[in-house]
Scaffold this motif. Structure first.
Motif, PDB file in Angstrom:
ATOM      1  N   ARG A  73       0.836  -1.207   0.000  1.00  0.00           N
ATOM      2  CA  ARG A  73       0.000   0.000   0.000  1.00  0.00           C
ATOM      3  C   ARG A  73       0.871   1.256   0.000  1.00  0.00           C
ATOM      4  NH1 ARG A  73      -1.447   3.114   4.168  1.00  0.00           N
ATOM      5  NH2 ARG A  73      -0.816   1.551   5.698  1.00  0.00           N
ATOM      6  N   LEU A  74       1.943   1.271   0.786  1.00  0.00           N
ATOM      7  CA  LEU A  74       2.832   2.419   0.844  1.00  0.00           C
ATOM      8  C   LEU A  74       3.562   2.651  -0.482  1.00  0.00           C
ATOM      9  CD1 LEU A  74       4.340   1.961   4.411  1.00  0.00           C
ATOM     10  CD2 LEU A  74       2.714   3.690   3.671  1.00  0.00           C
ATOM     11  N   VAL A  75       3.974   1.570  -1.144  1.00  0.00           N
ATOM     12  CA  VAL A  75       4.639   1.696  -2.434  1.00  0.00           C
ATOM     13  C   VAL A  75       3.683   2.287  -3.456  1.00  0.00           C
ATOM     14  CG1 VAL A  75       5.607   0.365  -4.352  1.00  0.00           C
ATOM     15  CG2 VAL A  75       6.358  -0.105  -2.023  1.00  0.00           C
ATOM     16  N   GLN A  76       2.426   1.843  -3.450  1.00  0.00           N
ATOM     17  CA  GLN A  76       1.437   2.377  -4.380  1.00  0.00           C
ATOM     18  C   GLN A  76       1.190   3.861  -4.104  1.00  0.00           C
ATOM     19  OE1 GLN A  76      -1.917  -0.208  -3.866  1.00  0.00           O
ATOM     20  NE2 GLN A  76      -1.080  -1.795  -5.219  1.00  0.00           N
ATOM     21  N   GLN A  77       1.127   4.257  -2.842  1.00  0.00           N
ATOM     22  CA  GLN A  77       0.947   5.674  -2.497  1.00  0.00           C
ATOM     23  C   GLN A  77       2.134   6.508  -2.955  1.00  0.00           C
ATOM     24  OE1 GLN A  77       0.388   5.985   1.705  1.00  0.00           O
ATOM     25  NE2 GLN A  77      -1.765   5.304   1.628  1.00  0.00           N
ATOM     26  N   ALA A  78       3.344   5.994  -2.767  1.00  0.00           N
ATOM     27  CA  ALA A  78       4.540   6.727  -3.156  1.00  0.00           C
ATOM     28  C   ALA A  78       4.634   6.882  -4.677  1.00  0.00           C
ATOM     29  CB  ALA A  78       5.781   6.032  -2.622  1.00  0.00           C
ATOM     30  N   LYS A  79       4.249   5.844  -5.409  1.00  0.00           N
ATOM     31  CA  LYS A  79       4.263   5.933  -6.868  1.00  0.00           C
ATOM     32  C   LYS A  79       3.230   6.918  -7.370  1.00  0.00           C
ATOM     33  CE  LYS A  79       6.240   1.468  -8.052  1.00  0.00           C
ATOM     34  NZ  LYS A  79       6.042   0.159  -8.682  1.00  0.00           N
ATOM     35  N   ALA A  80       2.066   6.968  -6.728  1.00  0.00           N
ATOM     36  CA  ALA A  80       1.030   7.912  -7.121  1.00  0.00           C
ATOM     37  C   ALA A  80       1.449   9.355  -6.843  1.00  0.00           C
ATOM     38  CB  ALA A  80      -0.268   7.583  -6.393  1.00  0.00           C
ATOM     39  N   ALA A  81       2.190   9.558  -5.751  1.00  0.00           N
ATOM     40  CA  ALA A  81       2.630  10.902  -5.385  1.00  0.00           C
ATOM     41  C   ALA A  81       3.798  11.380  -6.262  1.00  0.00           C
ATOM     42  CB  ALA A  81       3.049  10.935  -3.927  1.00  0.00           C
ATOM     43  N   ALA A  82       4.558  10.442  -6.793  1.00  0.00           N
ATOM     44  CA  ALA A  82       5.746  10.817  -7.589  1.00  0.00           C
ATOM     45  C   ALA A  82       5.394  11.153  -9.029  1.00  0.00           C
ATOM     46  CB  ALA A  82       6.739   9.683  -7.592  1.00  0.00           C
TER      47      ALA A  82
END
Length: 82
Positions: A73-82
């Motif tokens: 979930r954190l990786v998906q959030q970080a990719k969406a923010a980048a």
């Protein structure tokens, strides 16, 4: 099996998590292979809540490491923010 998961640190009521690559048989906060980032859920102001080395995460997943549900979930959030 190798897993990418959270290892808890910080003080009582002030959690801080290292995102680590570890053997699934080892303790949650015990020995790990590599630290690939951190997650600070109580970050405020100019503090950075999440830092992740995407190249290292991709390297480990390509070599068979599994992501824990929270780290996924954190990786998906970080990719969406980048």
């Amino acid at each position: 099996m190798v897993v990418i998961r959270l290892a808890r640190g910080g003080a009582k009521k002030r959690p801080f998590y290292n995102i680590v690559v570890a053997d699934s048989k080892l303790r949650r906060d015990g020995r790990f292979i590599e630290r690939v980032g951190f997650y600070n859920p109580v970050a405020s102001g100019a503090e950075q809540p999440l830092r992740l080395a995407f190249d290292r995460v991709e390297h480990w997943t390509a070599n068979g490491a599994q992501l824990s549900p929270t780290v996924q979930r954190l990786v998906q959030q970080a990719k969406a923010a980048a």
